[in-house]
Design a protein around this motif. Structure first.
Motif, mmCIF file in Angstrom:
data_model
loop_
_atom_site.group_PDB
_atom_site.id
_atom_site.type_symbol
_atom_site.label_atom_id
_atom_site.label_comp_id
_atom_site.label_asym_id
_atom_site.label_seq_id
_atom_site.Cartn_x
_atom_site.Cartn_y
_atom_site.Cartn_z
ATOM 1 N N PRO A 1 0.756 -1.160 0.125
ATOM 2 C CA PRO A 1 -0.099 -0.025 -0.095
ATOM 3 C C PRO A 1 0.774 0.935 0.260
ATOM 4 N N ILE A 2 2.107 1.345 0.714
ATOM 5 C CA ILE A 2 2.662 2.357 0.646
ATOM 6 C C ILE A 2 3.191 2.551 -0.630
ATOM 7 N N PHE A 3 3.800 1.600 -1.260
ATOM 8 C CA PHE A 3 4.210 1.931 -2.770
ATOM 9 C C PHE A 3 3.432 2.292 -3.711
ATOM 10 N N LEU A 4 1.978 1.820 -3.581
ATOM 11 C CA LEU A 4 0.935 1.927 -4.380
ATOM 12 C C LEU A 4 0.645 3.500 -4.437
ATOM 13 N N SER A 5 0.807 3.900 -3.128
ATOM 14 C CA SER A 5 0.159 5.540 -3.032
ATOM 15 C C SER A 5 1.335 6.303 -3.159
ATOM 16 N N SER A 6 2.731 5.825 -3.136
ATOM 17 C CA SER A 6 3.787 6.662 -3.408
ATOM 18 C C SER A 6 3.868 7.402 -4.958
ATOM 19 N N SER A 7 4.627 8.250 -4.839
ATOM 20 C CA SER A 7 4.976 8.975 -6.341
ATOM 21 C C SER A 7 5.662 7.946 -7.045
ATOM 22 N N ASP A 8 6.562 6.993 -6.482
ATOM 23 C CA ASP A 8 7.452 6.132 -7.315
ATOM 24 C C ASP A 8 6.548 5.279 -7.851
ATOM 25 N N SER A 9 5.224 4.981 -7.643
ATOM 26 C CA SER A 9 4.661 3.980 -8.501
ATOM 27 C C SER A 9 4.062 4.421 -9.841
ATOM 28 N N SER A 10 4.425 5.805 -10.150
ATOM 29 C CA SER A 10 3.923 5.975 -11.295
ATOM 30 C C SER A 10 4.941 6.005 -12.370
ATOM 31 N N CYS B 1 0.973 -10.125 -2.626
ATOM 32 C CA CYS B 1 -0.241 -9.734 -1.836
ATOM 33 C C CYS B 1 -1.080 -10.817 -1.972
ATOM 34 N N LEU B 2 -0.999 -11.357 -3.190
ATOM 35 C CA LEU B 2 -2.111 -12.505 -3.257
ATOM 36 C C LEU B 2 -1.757 -13.759 -2.285
ATOM 37 N N ARG B 3 -0.443 -13.981 -1.944
ATOM 38 C CA ARG B 3 -0.062 -14.892 -1.092
ATOM 39 C C ARG B 3 -0.674 -14.701 0.298
ATOM 40 N N THR B 4 -0.293 -13.204 0.795
ATOM 41 C CA THR B 4 -0.950 -13.036 1.949
ATOM 42 C C THR B 4 -2.333 -12.568 2.334
ATOM 43 N N GLY B 5 -3.102 -12.722 1.046
ATOM 44 C CA GLY B 5 -4.569 -12.401 1.026
ATOM 45 C C GLY B 5 -5.007 -10.922 1.152
ATOM 46 N N ASP B 6 -3.954 -9.892 0.438
ATOM 47 C CA ASP B 6 -4.696 -8.397 0.516
ATOM 48 C C ASP B 6 -4.886 -8.339 -0.882
ATOM 49 N N ASP B 7 -6.137 -8.871 -1.135
ATOM 50 C CA ASP B 7 -6.479 -8.896 -2.633
ATOM 51 C C ASP B 7 -6.686 -7.536 -3.115
ATOM 52 N N ALA B 8 -7.265 -6.480 -2.327
ATOM 53 C CA ALA B 8 -7.413 -5.099 -2.882
ATOM 54 C C ALA B 8 -6.053 -4.596 -3.394
ATOM 55 N N SER B 9 -4.824 -4.629 -2.476
ATOM 56 C CA SER B 9 -3.655 -4.232 -3.204
ATOM 57 C C SER B 9 -3.290 -4.928 -4.419
ATOM 58 N N ALA B 10 -3.513 -6.445 -4.543
ATOM 59 C CA ALA B 10 -3.274 -7.110 -5.560
ATOM 60 C C ALA B 10 -4.172 -6.503 -6.976
ATOM 61 N N GLU C 1 -8.022 -17.074 -9.822
ATOM 62 C CA GLU C 1 -7.923 -18.178 -9.103
ATOM 63 C C GLU C 1 -8.056 -17.724 -7.468
ATOM 64 N N ALA C 2 -7.089 -17.064 -7.141
ATOM 65 C CA ALA C 2 -6.842 -16.497 -5.700
ATOM 66 C C ALA C 2 -8.373 -15.907 -5.200
ATOM 67 N N ALA C 3 -9.221 -15.187 -6.121
ATOM 68 C CA ALA C 3 -10.432 -14.645 -5.794
ATOM 69 C C ALA C 3 -11.454 -15.515 -5.788
ATOM 70 N N ALA C 4 -11.373 -16.819 -6.479
ATOM 71 C CA ALA C 4 -12.342 -17.772 -6.391
ATOM 72 C C ALA C 4 -12.725 -18.373 -5.101
ATOM 73 N N LYS C 5 -14.048 -18.223 -4.976
ATOM 74 C CA LYS C 5 -14.620 -18.877 -3.706
ATOM 75 C C LYS C 5 -14.630 -20.392 -3.648
ATOM 76 N N ASP C 6 -15.282 -20.900 -4.575
ATOM 77 C CA ASP C 6 -15.294 -22.352 -4.332
ATOM 78 C C ASP C 6 -14.987 -23.018 -5.764
ATOM 79 N N VAL C 7 -15.037 -24.362 -5.878
ATOM 80 C CA VAL C 7 -14.481 -25.117 -7.047
ATOM 81 C C VAL C 7 -15.292 -24.844 -7.997
ATOM 82 N N ARG C 8 -16.527 -24.438 -8.037
ATOM 83 C CA ARG C 8 -17.133 -23.990 -9.484
ATOM 84 C C ARG C 8 -16.463 -22.839 -10.161
ATOM 85 N N GLU C 9 -15.947 -22.061 -9.101
ATOM 86 C CA GLU C 9 -15.456 -20.747 -9.978
ATOM 87 C C GLU C 9 -14.058 -21.092 -10.319
#
Lengths: 262, 308
Positions: free
Chosen positions: B32-41, B58-67, B94-102
């Motif tokens: 989040p720090i990186f994404l809001s910094s000016s370096d990210s652009s 982020c996907l690994r730690t479950g921070d889906d919003a930053s991902a 894949e990470a955001a899928a909730k069940d096997v169907r998705e």
């Protein structure tokens, strides 16, 4: 002893502002423009067909087996070698198997080759056109001007380099003509471009010329006009030859390890 | 220091941040720090490498919003059709899928992409990984062999195929695949140790030739990398087994003396590694704690035996 008489030429200081700077600025700007024009004109790298990929990578597989054969035991190596040699001889990995024995197609009619040539042509045009234009511009407006004096002496050999466009035999070599200033800029602006545009810029004359000399370097291992079947046959033969020199790295590894740690 | 250079230096000192939970956690906290910094652009190669790594962490730690934010910026820059981005998009789905169907529908999407463009290797690999994680090992093996048919010089796929065969108990096939990895990366000491492990397991602890083969592979592994814990561990374990099984002077063509010397050497090295790692000496911090613990247990158990 008589001191060497310094040549003095009375120059209008305005020459400096109206010739030296404009030439430099125009050169830098065209360089940048050329960079972006080249980037724009480049066509996206052509996607390779899955069969072409298969052909290349299976040949590389054989090469890997040949270079690293000593990592495998003799039986593993022989099994792989027999499989690959048979498949290579059959031409199993060829992109188009119908054309196996036929002579290679003319590279001029090969669409992939055409594309490559078109790219080269575009690159050359982007280099030639602005060069011609600027040279014409300088010749038309500034030819014959002596615009600056170098702060250090030079030998007579530099005369043709520094004073092109000014046909005066007796003038000191330290005087630089406008046309020469153009040439100096042409070859000397490389650090400026890499500062402005980064390292891989297309404005760089030298890189463009180097690239022009060896166009086949980036084309991959199957240059148009080469018969892949012949390459496969050659590789099969290499594998057969190298099979006689097999020497497993794991033979004697225990003794080597014991010796190394005692 | 600017956040971009902090992250870059962190990435260069931890080249594969996904291997350990701590490193990926650190990265995802920085996201989040990186994404809001000016370096990210900034539009440089490094920025986008950082973006990709942050996305994975982020996907690994479950921070889906930053991902999602990372992914959006990446796809804005390179376009969703780029093979690499499309694989990242798939990974996010894949990470955001909730069940096997998705997950099944994501799988379907991969198959559609592959039908259109069979050269899209990143998607092909995602397809295989998803099949494996859905427990459809057979399909995954089939898809992997298809991939290796057109790209037999892909070490990653060979080693994955090997581990899939291994889970199915098909040891000769697993060994074959690891040998292919060796052809591509001839000095991969971890692959030699892995070959030793599989040889040992497939020997079932009784087949003397298999055990000797295993010892040789472990020996090669530690010959290439002097402080490879798994190599020494396996060397000690297997030589111990051979000594236990065979009382004769020669076992599988190797003198008993040599096996004993190997066992002793491995014990010494393991004790040294365990000691240094437990004292947290400088430069010895890279060992996996569980592995050090296991090595300690092995060394201790053999000490008891010699005392007895």
């Amino acid at each position: 002893m008589a001191s060497v008489q310094e040549q003095t030429i009375l120059r209008d200081p305005q020459l400096f502002y109206w010739i030296l700077f404009p030439i430099t600025i125009v050169m830098v700007l065209t360089g940048i423009l050329r960079h972006y024009a080249t980037v724009l004109m480049q066509s996206a790298p052509q996607k390779q067909d899955i069969r072409a990929i298969r052909e290349q990578r299976n040949l590389l597989h054989g090469i890997a087996l040949r270079t690293n054969l000593n990592q495998l035991s003799l039986s593993s190596f022989t099994a792989r070698k027999n499989y690959l040699v048979a498949a290579y001889n059959r031409g199993e990995f060829l992109k188009d198997q119908e054309n196996k024995g036929k002579p290679p197609a003319n590279p001029m009619t090969d669409p992939a080759g055409m594309d490559q040539m078109m790219n080269m042509l575009k690159g050359n045009m982007a280099m030639m056109v602005p060069q011609t234009l600027i040279m014409g511009w300088i010749n038309a407006f500034f030819s014959g001007f002596v615009i600056m004096k170098l702060p250090f002496p030079l030998t007579i050999r530099f005369k043709s380099m520094l004073q092109s466009g000014v046909m005066t035999r007796d003038m000191d070599v330290r005087w630089v003509s406008s046309l020469s200033w153009y040439f100096l800029n042409l070859f000397g602006l490389r650090p400026v471009f890499s500062f402005i545009l980064g390292n891989d810029n297309a404005a760089d004359q030298m890189a463009a010329q180097m690239g022009g000399m060896n166009p086949a370097a980036g084309a991959g291992m199957f240059a148009p006009g080469q018969d892949p079947h012949k390459m496969f046959l050659a590789e099969a033969e290499n594998l057969e030859v190298v099979g006689g020199q097999h020497e497993w790295v794991l033979d004697g590894v225990i003794e080597r390890l014991l010796a190394a740690h005692n | 220091m600017a956040i971009l250079s902090t992250l870059l230096s962190y990435l260069s000192s931890h080249p594969s941040p996904l291997r350990l939970p701590q490193t990926s956690q650190y990265l995802s906290q920085q996201a989040p720090i990186f994404l809001s910094s000016s370096d990210s652009s900034k539009d440089t190669q490094e920025t986008w490498i950082v973006y990709e790594q942050l996305l994975l962490s982020c996907l690994r730690t479950g921070d889906d919003a930053s991902a999602k934010l990372c992914l959006e910026r990446l796809s804005d820059r390179f376009g969703r059709d780029s093979p690499r981005i499309s694989a990242l998009v798939g990974l996010y789905e894949e990470a955001a899928a909730k069940d096997v169907r998705e997950l099944e529908s994501v799988l379907k999407g991969y198959q559609d992409i592959l039908k259109e463009d069979p050269t899209n290797m990143p998607i092909e690999k995602r397809h295989i990984a998803l099949l494996a994680s859905l427990n459809r090992t057979e399909d995954a093996i089939k898809a992997l062999t298809a991939l290796l048919n057109h790209s037999p010089n892909d070490a990653e796929s060979w080693s994955q195929l090997s581990s899939l065969y291994y889970t199915q108990g098909m040891y000769p096939q697993a060994i074959f695949c690891l040998e292919e990895v060796l052809l591509i990366l001839p000095n991969a000491y971890n692959m030699f140790a892995r070959l030793g492990e599989i040889n040992y397991i497939s020997a079932q602890g009784t087949n003397m030739d298999g055990l000797i083969e295993s010892v040789k592979h472990f020996a090669r592994s530690v010959e290439l990398c002097e402080w490879y814990l798994r190599g020494w561990y396996g060397l000690k374990l297997v030589t111990g087994k051979i000594l236990e099984l065979n009382r004769a002077d020669k076992a599988g063509g190797i003198e008993r003396k040599k096996i004993e010397a190997l066992n002793e050497m491995a014990t010494k090295k393991l004790a040294e590694i365990v000691g240094k790692a437990n004292r947290r000496e400088r430069g010895w911090g890279g060992f996996d704690e569980a592995e050090v613990e296991a090595a300690k247990a092995l060394v201790d158990s053999s000490d008891v035996k010699t005392v007895r």
